[in-house]
Write an enzyme that holds these catalytic residues in place. Structure first.
Site, PDB file in Angstrom:
ATOM      1  CE1 TYR A  34      -3.373   2.859   0.651  1.00 54.32           C
ATOM      2  CE2 TYR A  34      -1.985   3.414   2.533  1.00 54.32           C
ATOM      3  CZ  TYR A  34      -3.006   3.740   1.662  1.00 54.32           C
ATOM      4  OH  TYR A  34      -3.648   4.941   1.785  1.00 54.32           O
ATOM      5  CB  ALA A  89      -4.349   7.726   3.774  1.00 47.32           C
ATOM      6  CB  SER A 116      -4.435  12.321   5.007  1.00 50.02           C
ATOM      7  OG  SER A 116      -5.422  11.632   4.271  1.00 50.02           O
ATOM      8  CD  GLN A 137      -6.131  14.956   1.411  1.00 48.92           C
ATOM      9  OE1 GLN A 137      -6.052  14.151   2.334  1.00 48.92           O
ATOM     10  NE2 GLN A 137      -7.025  14.838   0.428  1.00 48.92           N
ATOM     11  CE1 TYR A 139      -8.115  12.505  -2.126  1.00 49.89           C
ATOM     12  CE2 TYR A 139      -7.864  11.554   0.055  1.00 49.89           C
ATOM     13  CZ  TYR A 139      -7.402  11.739  -1.230  1.00 49.89           C
ATOM     14  OH  TYR A 139      -6.232  11.140  -1.621  1.00 49.89           O
ATOM     15  CE  LYS A 237      -0.786  15.833  -2.338  1.00 52.64           C
ATOM     16  NZ  LYS A 237      -1.380  14.533  -2.672  1.00 52.64           N
ATOM     17  CB  SER A 259       0.800  16.287  -6.617  1.00 52.88           C
ATOM     18  OG  SER A 259       0.754  14.982  -6.056  1.00 52.88           O
ATOM     19  CG  ASP A 292       3.434  15.741  -3.935  1.00 54.38           C
ATOM     20  OD1 ASP A 292       3.245  15.259  -5.067  1.00 54.38           O
ATOM     21  OD2 ASP A 292       2.541  15.783  -3.069  1.00 54.38           O
ATOM     22  N   GLY A 293       6.470  14.444  -5.261  1.00 54.24           N
ATOM     23  CA  GLY A 293       6.698  13.268  -6.104  1.00 54.24           C
ATOM     24  C   GLY A 293       8.174  13.052  -6.360  1.00 54.24           C
ATOM     25  N   GLY A 294       8.745  12.059  -5.705  1.00 52.99           N
ATOM     26  CA  GLY A 294      10.110  11.659  -6.018  1.00 52.99           C
ATOM     27  C   GLY A 294      11.223  12.456  -5.364  1.00 52.99           C
ATOM     28  NE  ARG A 296      11.704   8.678  -2.630  1.00 49.54           N
ATOM     29  CZ  ARG A 296      10.497   9.241  -2.771  1.00 49.54           C
ATOM     30  NH1 ARG A 296      10.333  10.549  -2.525  1.00 49.54           N
ATOM     31  NH2 ARG A 296       9.460   8.518  -3.146  1.00 49.54           N
TER      32      ARG A 296
HETATM   33  C1  LIG Z   1       0.677   5.621   1.403  1.00 50.93           C
HETATM   34  C2  LIG Z   1       0.288   6.928   0.778  1.00 50.93           C
HETATM   35  C3  LIG Z   1      -0.925   7.509   1.128  1.00 50.93           C
HETATM   36  C4  LIG Z   1      -1.288   8.727   0.588  1.00 50.93           C
HETATM   37  N1  LIG Z   1      -2.447   9.319   0.999  1.00 50.93           N
HETATM   38  C5  LIG Z   1      -2.789  10.526   0.507  1.00 50.93           C
HETATM   39  C6  LIG Z   1      -3.952  11.191   0.986  1.00 50.93           C
HETATM   40  O1  LIG Z   1      -4.646  10.712   1.858  1.00 50.93           O
HETATM   41  N2  LIG Z   1      -4.258  12.384   0.426  1.00 50.93           N
HETATM   42  C7  LIG Z   1      -3.482  12.960  -0.535  1.00 50.93           C
HETATM   43  O2  LIG Z   1      -3.799  14.051  -1.008  1.00 50.93           O
HETATM   44  N3  LIG Z   1      -2.367  12.365  -0.987  1.00 50.93           N
HETATM   45  C8  LIG Z   1      -1.998  11.165  -0.482  1.00 50.93           C
HETATM   46  N4  LIG Z   1      -0.834  10.590  -0.918  1.00 50.93           N
HETATM   47  C9  LIG Z   1       0.021  11.278  -1.892  1.00 50.93           C
HETATM   48  C10 LIG Z   1       1.063  12.158  -1.184  1.00 50.93           C
HETATM   49  O3  LIG Z   1       0.446  13.262  -0.578  1.00 50.93           O
HETATM   50  C11 LIG Z   1       2.120  12.699  -2.148  1.00 50.93           C
HETATM   51  O4  LIG Z   1       1.486  13.302  -3.237  1.00 50.93           O
HETATM   52  C12 LIG Z   1       3.113  11.654  -2.651  1.00 50.93           C
HETATM   53  O5  LIG Z   1       3.381  10.677  -1.663  1.00 50.93           O
HETATM   54  C13 LIG Z   1       4.401  12.336  -3.047  1.00 50.93           C
HETATM   55  O6  LIG Z   1       5.291  11.438  -3.616  1.00 50.93           O
HETATM   56  P1  LIG Z   1       6.513  10.752  -2.820  1.00 50.93           P
HETATM   57  O7  LIG Z   1       5.905   9.682  -1.990  1.00 50.93           O
HETATM   58  O8  LIG Z   1       7.369  10.244  -3.933  1.00 50.93           O
HETATM   59  O9  LIG Z   1       7.205  11.825  -1.988  1.00 50.93           O
HETATM   60  C14 LIG Z   1      -0.443   9.367  -0.356  1.00 50.93           C
HETATM   61  C15 LIG Z   1       0.780   8.782  -0.699  1.00 50.93           C
HETATM   62  C16 LIG Z   1       1.155   7.578  -0.137  1.00 50.93           C
HETATM   63  C17 LIG Z   1       2.493   6.997  -0.487  1.00 50.93           C
END
Ligand SMILES: Cc1cc2nc3c(=O)[nH]c(=O)nc-3n(C[C@H](O)[C@H](O)[C@H](O)COP(=O)(O)O)c2cc1C
Length: 370
Positions: A34, A89, A116, A137, A139, A237, A259, A292-294, A296
């Site tokens: 997950y 989450a 979240s 955040q 939904y 977002k 994102s 966001d995203g990647g 590291r």
């Molecule tokens: C396990 C998990 C749960 C997530 N839950 C939510 C959420 O509840 N709401 C949301 O807007 N984004 C959620 N995201 C997305 C993150 O906010 C974010 O956009 C993303 O993890 C960024 O990428 P990274 O993991 O590579 O840093 C979730 C991401 C992961 C990995």
């Protein structure tokens, strides 16, 4: 058997990536699928990271670095560094202390956190432990009255901005979760949604189209409705298209978060760092653009700022720190990233965030267009 959280952080942990195997050993197969997984073939998930590596940097030497700082002001909030914790989450999947460990670590490091809608801890409890800016955040729920309640609860608890996630009206194709047979364990649930009116279950012959969830999915009119509902700043977002960014501004949004949901929504979307320049151009400095995203490495943050991001968010890396070692693990992840950002700035010759621009990138990296 999964291992218990570490009591002390081992000295070999030097970078964010070092937390990943430590986290994996401490999670069930399902929870690991997950949290670490992405949608479909996970191409976007891999691209988010790979695209940063395709952007070589540039070094400028002998510049004046006295008084260097990573401080920024964002939506009227002072941040120690342009790094926020993304909404993730069900953090109790990673560690029994879940979101409370995260918010305590964020406070200790003076870092903003986005909680979240699907947190496994009541948003009031998270807020009670906050020592740094806290955003909520949202939904938009099919039950719009319940959505209003969520906004009012966030306002009352002291949340300082709303992050409305718009890229996941339905879950992405989560093959990895399916294969691992993931289901939320007892004791982990979306506690903040308890008591909400649920939609009727889809009829067995239905796929997705026509199903109640999609029929009630939010649209632009709901964003305009939300704008009229609260005075909190609102960021959208999950924006990946310049047209949508312009529309968001027209709807009175205060910020954009570029994102692709960490590669968890639509597999096949480009890496966010590749989408960023086009969105920054469309936004034309009207509102802050975050990414966001990647992320590291601190040098990834430098690359995002070079393309015009005001700040970045991290998701999985801090959850891996949480799984490995609880609040100290999250704090350590933030600290490593901040130290790396300072180092990247110092070595490339920037002494503050505002002065970082495309000149931070080697010429071949600057030509990127979406
Ligand atoms: C396990 C998990 C749960 C997530 N839950 C939510 C959420 O509840 N709401 C949301 O807007 N984004 C959620 N995201 C997305 C993150 O906010 C974010 O956009 C993303 O993890 C960024 O990428 P990274 O993991 O590579 O840093 C979730 C991401 C992961 C990995």
């Amino acid at each position: 058997m999964t291992k218990p959280p570490l009591e002390a952080i081992p000295s070999f942990v030097a970078a964010l990536g070092d937390y990943e195997p430590l986290a994996r050993e401490r999670m069930t197969e399902g929870a690991w699928a997950y949290i670490s997984g992405g949608a479909g073939d996970e191409w976007t998930l891999r691209e988010n990271i790979a695209a940063f590596a395709r952007l070589p940097l540039r070094q400028r030497v002998l510049r004046d670095l006295s008084g260097a700082t990573t401080r920024v002001s964002l939506l009227g909030m002072d941040l120690t560094a342009p790094i926020l914790l993304a909404p993730v989450a069900f953090q109790k999947l990673a560690h029994p202390d879940g979101e409370l460990a995260t918010v305590i670590a964020a406070g200790a490091l003076d870092t903003a956190m986005v909680a979240s809608t699907q947190a496994s801890t009541p948003i009031e409890d998270i807020a009670a432990h906050a020592r740094a800016p806290l955003w909520f955040q949202l939904y938009i729920q099919p039950d719009r009255d319940f959505t209003v309640d969520l906004v009012r609860r966030a306002e009352a608890a002291g949340y300082r901005a709303l992050v409305v996630t718009v890229d996941a009206p339905v879950n992405g194709l989560r093959n990895r979760e399916q294969r691992a047979g993931f289901a939320l364990p007892d004791g982990v649930s979306a506690v903040n949604l308890h008591g909400m009116r649920m939609l009727p279950p889809p009829s067995p012959e239905m796929l997705l189209f026509g199903a109640p969830l999609l029929e009630n999915a939010p649209a632009w009119a709901d964003i305009e409705w939300l704008r009229g509902l609260t005075r909190l700043p609102i960021l959208l977002k999950g924006i990946t298209d310049p047209e949508d960014a312009r529309r968001a501004i027209a709807a009175g949004m205060d910020g954009i978060i570029v994102s692709n949901h960490g590669g968890r929504s639509l597999d096949g979307l480009p890496a966010t760092i590749e989408l960023l320049p086009g969105i920054v151009e469309a936004v034309a400095a009207a509102v802050p653009v975050l990414l966001d995203g990647g992320i590291r490495r601190g040098s990834d943050i430098l690359r995002a700022l070079a393309f015009g991001a005001s700040a970045v968010l991290i998701g999985r890396p801090y959850v891996y720190g949480l799984a490995a070692a609880g609040a100290p693990g999250v704090a350590h992840v933030i600290r490593i990233l901040r130290a790396e950002l300072e180092l990247a700035m110092a070595l490339s010759g920037f002494r503050d965030i505002a002065s970082i621009d495309r000149s931070a990138l080697a010429a071949q990296g600057r030509g990127i267009t979406p």
